[in-house]
Write an enzyme that holds these catalytic residues in place. Structure first.
Site, PDB file in Angstrom:
ATOM      1  N   GLU A   1      11.850 -35.220 -73.021  1.00 10.79           N
ATOM      2  CA  GLU A   1      10.513 -35.479 -73.565  1.00 10.79           C
ATOM      3  C   GLU A   1      10.559 -36.465 -74.738  1.00 10.79           C
ATOM      4  OE1 GLU A   1       8.096 -31.437 -73.399  1.00 10.79           O
ATOM      5  OE2 GLU A   1       6.831 -33.204 -73.389  1.00 10.79           O
TER       6      GLU A   1
ATOM      7  N   TYR B   1      14.718 -33.325 -66.848  1.00 12.41           N
ATOM      8  CA  TYR B   1      13.478 -32.735 -67.341  1.00 12.41           C
ATOM      9  C   TYR B   1      12.651 -32.368 -66.120  1.00 12.41           C
ATOM     10  CZ  TYR B   1       8.940 -32.367 -69.672  1.00 12.41           C
ATOM     11  OH  TYR B   1       7.715 -31.935 -70.121  1.00 12.41           O
TER      12      TYR B   1
ATOM     13  N   ASP C   1       8.831 -27.626 -79.985  1.00 13.07           N
ATOM     14  CA  ASP C   1       8.638 -26.231 -79.565  1.00 13.07           C
ATOM     15  C   ASP C   1       9.876 -25.666 -78.865  1.00 13.07           C
ATOM     16  OD1 ASP C   1       8.009 -28.036 -77.554  1.00 13.07           O
ATOM     17  OD2 ASP C   1       6.058 -27.161 -77.078  1.00 13.07           O
ATOM     18  N   HIS C   2      10.851 -26.524 -78.549  1.00 11.69           N
ATOM     19  CA  HIS C   2      12.147 -26.070 -78.032  1.00 11.69           C
ATOM     20  C   HIS C   2      13.184 -26.091 -79.154  1.00 11.69           C
ATOM     21  CE1 HIS C   2      11.281 -26.644 -73.576  1.00 11.69           C
ATOM     22  NE2 HIS C   2      10.259 -27.263 -74.130  1.00 11.69           N
TER      23      HIS C   2
ATOM     24  N   ASP D   1      15.897 -29.388 -69.616  1.00 11.28           N
ATOM     25  CA  ASP D   1      14.758 -28.475 -69.573  1.00 11.28           C
ATOM     26  C   ASP D   1      14.408 -28.248 -68.113  1.00 11.28           C
ATOM     27  OD1 ASP D   1      12.383 -27.159 -69.670  1.00 11.28           O
ATOM     28  OD2 ASP D   1      11.360 -28.587 -70.987  1.00 11.28           O
TER      29      ASP D   1
ATOM     30  N   ASN E   1      12.452 -25.895 -66.987  1.00 11.92           N
ATOM     31  CA  ASN E   1      11.118 -25.303 -66.860  1.00 11.92           C
ATOM     32  C   ASN E   1      11.101 -24.125 -65.902  1.00 11.92           C
ATOM     33  OD1 ASN E   1       9.050 -26.284 -68.620  1.00 11.92           O
ATOM     34  ND2 ASN E   1       9.220 -28.297 -67.658  1.00 11.92           N
TER      35      ASN E   1
ATOM     36  N   ASN F   1      15.091 -30.468 -75.903  1.00 13.63           N
ATOM     37  CA  ASN F   1      13.792 -31.063 -75.594  1.00 13.63           C
ATOM     38  C   ASN F   1      13.115 -31.346 -76.937  1.00 13.63           C
ATOM     39  OD1 ASN F   1      10.980 -31.379 -75.243  1.00 13.63           O
ATOM     40  ND2 ASN F   1      11.071 -30.408 -73.232  1.00 13.63           N
TER      41      ASN F   1
END
Length: 258
Positions: free
Chosen positions: A34, A106, A247-248, A147, A149, A7
């Site tokens: 993303e 995603y 951030d990933h 991802d 989530n 991501n």
DNA sequence: ATGCCCGCTTGCAGCGGA
């Protein structure tokens, strides 16, 4: 063969980081999430200069997914999750690479829960699970990477008790993820490292990376037709420490030859 | 309970992210 998911949190803003990691890790295929860019702003020239062919499904500002293949162009097989023609968010892309079907996803974040975003997440997950079941029936070598989530279990969260009511950890999404495993999908990292604490995401806030306050959100799920080829799996967590990082962190597996 | 950080926008403040 090495397959990764990453991501990137903005493919143009992260382009130097992405290219540096591609050069270092040399994955054969990559699922990106993303992109945060419309189709016409996908940085194809830079990706091709790095030795990769690509297919992508972008969207202005948010979401966006892509599949890269080293020295080849992935053969696109699908660019929407079936079941809801009104869903305009770019969250799914599927392509054949080197005899493998790669589904790049995603999954919606879903916060705040309850609410419309939470309902959308549950609906999307339901449609994804049905599509995954259809893919299993084909008997093809499929990998669903991206991802999700979702932190699947307690050891995938630095402090589980803080996350019980969060859309990433509520019982409904953990059950939906467990349903995929029950149906026959292999969680590659957890399969090879059953007890380890493994994180793939660290928030920008509160020095999360420095404190190792992470979450495991990015997963590679293998169909039975390809799971026996799984050899190694890991997270390139040092990439999260690079300047201007997502951030990933990238997550990868290696497969034996067929 | 909120902001803390980050990238994105017919942009310079607000939104979504997780």
């Amino acid at each position: 063969m090495k397959i990764a998911t990453y991501n990137v949190n903005g493919i143009n803003g992260r382009l130097p980081v992405l290219l540096r990691w591609l050069g270092e890790a040399q994955p054969d295929a990559v699922c990106l999430q993303e992109l945060k860019a419309p189709d016409e702003r996908f940085p194809l020239a830079a990706i091709e200069a790095a030795g990769y062919g690509a297919v992508w499904h972008g969207q202005k500002s948010w979401n966006g997914v892509a599949i890269l293949a080293r020295g080849a162009k992935p053969v696109e097989t699908r660019r929407f999750l079936p079941g809801n023609p009104d869903d305009t968010q770019s969250r799914y892309l599927e392509a054949a690479v080197n005899g493998i079907i790669l589904g790049c996803l995603y999954l919606p974040n879903g916060n705040p829960a309850p609410g419309p975003k939470w309902e959308y997440k549950l609906d999307w997950f339901g449609r994804f699970a049905r599509h995954a079941a259809d893919m299993l029936k084909t008997g093809l070598p499929v990998i669903l990477a991206g991802d999700y989530n979702v932190m699947p279990g307690e050891r995938d969260v630095y402090k589980p008790e803080r996350w019980t009511d969060d859309a990433l950890f509520r019982p409904e999404v953990r059950a939906a993820y467990a349903g995929l495993i029950d149906a026959g999908w292999t969680d590659a990292l957890r399969h090879l490292h059953p007890e380890e604490r493994i994180y793939t995401f660290w928030d920008y806030l509160r020095n999360a990376y420095g404190r190792d306050a992470g979450l495991r959100l990015d997963h590679l799920l293998l169909a039975p037709a390809i799971a026996p080829r799984l050899r190694t799996a890991g997270v390139d967590r040092h990439v999260r420490g690079w300047d201007k990082s997502s951030d990933h962190a990238p997550v990868w597996i290696t497969l034996a030859k067929p």
